[in-house]
Design a protein around this motif. Structure first.
Motif, short mmCIF file in Angstrom:
data_model
loop_
_atom_site.label_atom_id
_atom_site.label_comp_id
_atom_site.label_asym_id
_atom_site.label_seq_id
_atom_site.Cartn_x
_atom_site.Cartn_y
_atom_site.Cartn_z
N PRO A 131 0.71 -1.60 -0.29
CA PRO A 131 -0.24 -0.25 -0.17
C PRO A 131 0.80 1.43 0.10
N GLU A 132 1.82 1.19 0.75
CA GLU A 132 2.85 2.53 0.97
C GLU A 132 3.46 2.82 -0.65
N GLN A 133 3.87 1.64 -1.32
CA GLN A 133 4.40 2.06 -2.61
C GLN A 133 3.32 2.55 -3.76
N ALA A 134 2.20 2.10 -3.64
CA ALA A 134 1.30 2.28 -4.80
C ALA A 134 0.83 3.70 -4.39
N ALA A 135 0.72 3.77 -3.17
CA ALA A 135 1.10 5.72 -2.10
C ALA A 135 1.62 6.14 -2.97
N ARG A 136 3.22 5.60 -3.21
CA ARG A 136 4.32 6.62 -4.11
C ARG A 136 3.42 6.51 -5.55
N PHE A 137 3.81 5.58 -5.80
CA PHE A 137 3.34 5.52 -7.42
C PHE A 137 2.05 6.58 -7.64
N ARG A 138 1.31 6.41 -6.83
CA ARG A 138 -0.30 7.45 -7.13
C ARG A 138 0.47 9.30 -7.19
N GLU A 139 1.66 9.65 -5.97
CA GLU A 139 2.34 10.79 -6.06
C GLU A 139 2.72 10.50 -7.29
N LEU A 140 3.86 10.03 -7.96
CA LEU A 140 4.69 10.33 -8.82
C LEU A 140 3.22 10.32 -9.95
N VAL A 141 2.86 9.72 -10.43
CA VAL A 141 1.97 10.44 -11.17
C VAL A 141 1.07 11.83 -11.13
N GLU A 142 0.76 12.18 -9.94
CA GLU A 142 -0.05 13.35 -9.62
C GLU A 142 1.32 14.01 -10.19
N THR A 143 2.52 13.78 -10.81
CA THR A 143 3.38 14.67 -10.64
C THR A 143 3.74 14.79 -11.72
N ARG A 144 3.82 14.18 -12.78
CA ARG A 144 3.70 14.22 -13.58
C ARG A 144 2.95 14.86 -14.42
N ASP A 145 1.10 14.40 -13.94
CA ASP A 145 0.36 14.82 -14.53
C ASP A 145 -0.10 17.05 -14.67
N GLY A 229 1.85 13.60 -21.16
CA GLY A 229 1.64 14.27 -19.30
C GLY A 229 2.89 14.95 -19.09
N THR A 230 3.53 15.05 -19.63
CA THR A 230 5.04 15.64 -19.46
C THR A 230 5.36 17.57 -20.25
N GLN A 231 6.63 17.85 -19.46
CA GLN A 231 6.94 19.44 -20.72
C GLN A 231 8.36 18.76 -20.90
N SER A 232 8.26 17.44 -20.63
CA SER A 232 10.05 16.72 -21.51
C SER A 232 9.56 16.18 -22.87
N ARG A 233 10.73 16.93 -23.38
CA ARG A 233 10.68 16.67 -24.71
C ARG A 233 10.95 14.98 -24.81
N SER A 234 10.16 14.19 -25.47
CA SER A 234 10.74 12.47 -26.63
C SER A 234 11.29 12.24 -26.80
#
Length: 319
Positions: A131-145, A229-234
């Motif tokens: 559950p802690e890792q899942a919460a961290r993954f959600r946070e990473l996605v929110e940061t990207r989005d 979902g980011t500002q990073s050039r592909s």
């Protein structure tokens, strides 16, 4: 002189000679260092010297890897202005805590995240996220989005001489790869040809490679855009990445964003992976595989030889 006195004199001379010889041996033994002790001492001194030799910093490792990865364009690495830098054609780019920035933009270092340089050589054994890792993954996605995720693109813009859509378009060519057309930067064409040769050779004896090859629907190469979902050039913007899109997936996931809100819980067997021989062929010629990323993209291959060098993956050639 009587015979008895002569004998006594000879005996005394012999005794004196033995005493002198013994003294010389004792003195020489005291003066000469113990060979075994000397060897141990030399080993200890050598170990101390080796321990004191400065190890390469991360900055130096990265900059030397860039020189090795792009020898015709990145000319040298050196320590200057309190940081490691590389000379790309006629411009110095600084490590800048992993941002790879030209000198005139160093004041903006806080605006960027480090350039991607880590790469898992092998996928770790699968474990269900806590559950802690899942919460961290959600946070990473929110940061990207939230568009807070932006890596510096200046080094690679200069490397590929692709600072804009129009300039990038002048650097790409359409070739056929595994029987399919794809548009890529001209600098990676020879590497792709070598990858293709190895895949075709593997397909002659490996039924999994043959099945994977026949399942290719089309390829996606050059496309001037940011990472979703980011500002990073592909790296598709440079024509330095290709997606190999299959006809059928068999219900397996290929891309974390398409895999639903709990993408991190999808085990490897439910992801679409190319055969190991295909991944190895790409890696041997400088391409990293998106399936080894945490945010997985299993149909994606990207030309990043410096990343492979830094992470100990053996390359077949460097040009």
């Amino acid at each position: 002189m009587s015979i008895s006195r002569i004998i006594i004199l000879k005996v005394r001379l012999i005794v004196i000679a033995f005493i002198i010889a013994a003294g010389i041996f004792l003195i020489s033994g005291m003066a000469r260092p113990n060979i075994g002790s000397q060897g141990l001492q030399a080993d200890a001194e050598e170990a101390t010297l080796l321990a004191e030799e400065p190890q390469q910093s991360r900055a130096e490792q990265v900059m030397r890897a860039l020189v090795a990865a792009y020898p015709r364009r990145v000319l040298k690495a050196e320590f200057r202005n309190d940081d490691w830098a590389v000379l790309l054609r006629d411009t110095w780019f600084y490590y800048a805590d992993g941002r790879l920035l030209p000198e005139e933009l160093l004041y903006r270092v806080s605006e960027y995240r480090p350039v991607l340089l880590n790469y898992r050589r092998e996928l770790p054994p699968w474990t269900t996220p806590t559950p802690e890792q899942a919460a961290r993954f959600r946070e990473l996605v929110e940061t990207r989005d939230a568009n807070q995720f932006r890596r510096s693109h200046y080094f690679f813009d200069a490397l590929y001489r692709a600072h804009s859509h129009d300039e990038s378009y002048t650097r790409v060519k359409t070739i056929r790869f595994l029987g399919n057309p794809v548009t890529v930067h001209y600098a990676i064409i020879e590497d792709l040809v070598l990858v293709e040769e190895h895949i075709l050779a593997a397909a002659k004896t490996d039924s999994r490679v043959r099945a994977w090859k026949y399942n290719i629907r089309n390829l996606a190469g050059w496309n001037w855009r940011n990472v979703a979902g980011t500002q990073s050039r592909s790296f598709h913007s440079y024509g330095a990445a290709i997606d190999i899109i299959p006809r059928a997936l068999g219900g397996r996931a290929v891309y974390w964003r398409w895999a639903g809100p709990n993408w991190w819980s999808i085990p490897y067997e439910r992801r679409y992976h190319p055969p190991a021989a295909v991944i190895k062929a790409f890696e041997s010629y400088g391409f990293i595989w998106g399936g080894n990323w945490l945010f997985f993209d299993t149909i994606h291959f990207e030309y990043r030889p410096e990343v492979l060098i830094l992470n100990g993956v053996e390359l077949a050639t460097l040009r």
